[in-house]
Design a protein around this motif. Structure first.
Motif, PDB file in Angstrom:
ATOM      1  N   ARG A 170       0.835  -1.208   0.000  1.00  0.00           N
ATOM      2  CA  ARG A 170       0.000   0.000   0.000  1.00  0.00           C
ATOM      3  C   ARG A 170       0.869   1.257   0.000  1.00  0.00           C
ATOM      4  NH1 ARG A 170      -4.433  -1.776  -2.129  1.00  0.00           N
ATOM      5  NH2 ARG A 170      -2.902  -3.308  -2.789  1.00  0.00           N
ATOM      6  N   ARG A 171       2.000   1.201   0.683  1.00  0.00           N
ATOM      7  CA  ARG A 171       2.905   2.357   0.672  1.00  0.00           C
ATOM      8  C   ARG A 171       3.510   2.563  -0.713  1.00  0.00           C
ATOM      9  NH1 ARG A 171       5.134   1.438   6.835  1.00  0.00           N
ATOM     10  NH2 ARG A 171       3.780   3.051   7.754  1.00  0.00           N
ATOM     11  N   LEU A 172       3.840   1.480  -1.374  1.00  0.00           N
ATOM     12  CA  LEU A 172       4.325   1.594  -2.748  1.00  0.00           C
ATOM     13  C   LEU A 172       3.250   2.187  -3.648  1.00  0.00           C
ATOM     14  CD1 LEU A 172       6.342  -1.695  -3.330  1.00  0.00           C
ATOM     15  CD2 LEU A 172       7.211   0.639  -3.546  1.00  0.00           C
ATOM     16  N   ARG A 173       2.019   1.736  -3.464  1.00  0.00           N
ATOM     17  CA  ARG A 173       0.909   2.257  -4.277  1.00  0.00           C
ATOM     18  C   ARG A 173       0.747   3.756  -4.056  1.00  0.00           C
ATOM     19  NH1 ARG A 173      -3.882  -0.281  -5.859  1.00  0.00           N
ATOM     20  NH2 ARG A 173      -2.621  -2.171  -5.951  1.00  0.00           N
ATOM     21  N   ARG A 174       0.808   4.187  -2.785  1.00  0.00           N
ATOM     22  CA  ARG A 174       0.677   5.610  -2.478  1.00  0.00           C
ATOM     23  C   ARG A 174       1.828   6.407  -3.102  1.00  0.00           C
ATOM     24  NH1 ARG A 174      -1.514   8.141   1.962  1.00  0.00           N
ATOM     25  NH2 ARG A 174      -3.232   6.661   1.646  1.00  0.00           N
ATOM     26  N   ILE A 188       4.050  10.275  -7.032  1.00  0.00           N
ATOM     27  CA  ILE A 188       5.042  10.556  -8.075  1.00  0.00           C
ATOM     28  C   ILE A 188       4.346  10.918  -9.379  1.00  0.00           C
ATOM     29  CG2 ILE A 188       6.861   9.525  -9.492  1.00  0.00           C
ATOM     30  CD1 ILE A 188       7.578   7.825  -6.975  1.00  0.00           C
ATOM     31  N   GLU A 189       3.286  10.189  -9.712  1.00  0.00           N
ATOM     32  CA  GLU A 189       2.522  10.512 -10.922  1.00  0.00           C
ATOM     33  C   GLU A 189       1.927  11.918 -10.850  1.00  0.00           C
ATOM     34  OE1 GLU A 189      -0.235   7.209 -11.103  1.00  0.00           O
ATOM     35  OE2 GLU A 189       0.821   6.398 -12.842  1.00  0.00           O
ATOM     36  N   ASP A 190       1.591  12.354  -9.622  1.00  0.00           N
ATOM     37  CA  ASP A 190       1.015  13.691  -9.439  1.00  0.00           C
ATOM     38  C   ASP A 190       2.080  14.784  -9.421  1.00  0.00           C
ATOM     39  OD1 ASP A 190      -1.534  12.715  -9.366  1.00  0.00           O
ATOM     40  OD2 ASP A 190      -1.667  12.643  -7.180  1.00  0.00           O
ATOM     41  N   ALA A 203       8.730   8.356 -17.241  1.00  0.00           N
ATOM     42  CA  ALA A 203       7.823   7.912 -18.300  1.00  0.00           C
ATOM     43  C   ALA A 203       6.521   8.703 -18.303  1.00  0.00           C
ATOM     44  CB  ALA A 203       7.494   6.426 -18.130  1.00  0.00           C
ATOM     45  N   GLY A 204       6.353   9.584 -17.345  1.00  0.00           N
ATOM     46  CA  GLY A 204       5.099  10.325 -17.242  1.00  0.00           C
ATOM     47  C   GLY A 204       4.915  11.341 -18.352  1.00  0.00           C
TER      48      GLY A 204
END
Length: 272
Positions: free
Chosen positions: A223-227, A232-234, A271-272
């Motif tokens: 879950r921490r990786l997901r957050r 990072i995407e934001d 890659a974003g």
């Protein structure tokens, strides 16, 4: 990463919510983790050994490994030479959109972890390579052809998630999920989870094992990786994303991110 190992991650030019990954690994070993997307991995050389859900499977060259969204999985070499692969990460809404165009009413479920389909493998290889083409129409058409074949020929429209035997564990698990999501940036331990659900620390461990087959620590790490990925995407900086997601520092995030995803957070951000 070992000197002989390589990896690259990018976004599809026609479908921004579809990530693509190309890698060759010999010593790398993925920790158990999940994705909100599908994982469609064409093995192009060697062999990969994978745990998907509760099953352990072998994916030799020419086969396709499929992981449904939110399924736990890992990966490591299944042969001395390691393995190479090309992976697609289509989102659930994108797959639902494709399925709708093919006359289905929802996103597919794939009940077979390993698919041996020569024509599909060729189509996926062409779509993956085509994603870097300057010809946008070719990139779009090849992806639609490949994922269309996957959905039509291998989607399981009657697939049901495995029932959890213990109703109490299933009932308590959302309490743990809510506690973890609300406190990812703060210290978490078994006692906090136990207090939230009104059970003992031993029962927390049993509930996680019965419900998802993992330890609470493995779930929290995921879950921490997901957050961190979302932050990072934001556009948040790597150091700030690490702290906000509950990692000790950027180095801690980098080590954990690479172990789970086979790439650094910086590569993912680029890659974003």
């Amino acid at each position: 990463m070992h000197a002989t190992e390589t990896s690259r991650y990018w976004r599809h030019p026609c479908f921004p919510d579809l990530g693509l990954f190309k890698a060759r690994f010999t010593r790398h070993r993925y920790e158990l983790h999940t994705h909100p997307t599908y994982v469609i991995a064409l093995i192009t050389a060697g062999c990969e050994r994978i745990r998907i859900g509760r099953r352990h499977v072998i994916a030799p060259a020419g086969t396709i490994a499929i992981v449904n969204p939110e399924e736990w999985h890992d990966g490591e070499q299944g042969a001395d030479e390691g393995w190479a692969y090309r992976t697609f990460y289509p989102s659930v809404p994108l797959m639902a959109e494709f399925a709708g165009e093919l006359g289905r009413d929802r996103a597919p479920v794939f009940s077979r972890e390993i698919i041996d389909d020569h024509h599909l493998a060729s189509a996926l290889a062409a779509a993956h390579e085509g994603s870097t083409s300057q010809d946008a129409m070719k990139a779009e058409a090849s992806l639609l052809a490949a994922l269309g074949r996957l959905i039509v020929r291998h989607g399981d429209w009657n697939g049901q998630a495995e029932e959890v035997e213990n109703a109490g564990s299933r009932r308590r698990f959302p309490v743990y999920e809510e506690m973890i999501e609300s406190r990812l940036g703060s210290p978490l331990d078994l006692q906090r989870l136990a207090d939230a659900a009104g059970v003992t620390r031993f029962q927390v461990i049993r509930d996680f094992k019965k419900t998802i087959g993992l330890t609470p620590a493995a779930y929290i790490r995921d879950r921490r990786l997901r957050r961190a990925r979302l932050l990072i995407e934001d556009g948040l900086g790597l150091a700030d994303a690490a702290l906000a997601a509950g990692f000790a520092d950027q180095s801690h995030l980098t080590r954990t991110f690479r172990a789970a995803h086979g790439m650094s957070p910086g590569m993912f951000r680029g890659a974003g």
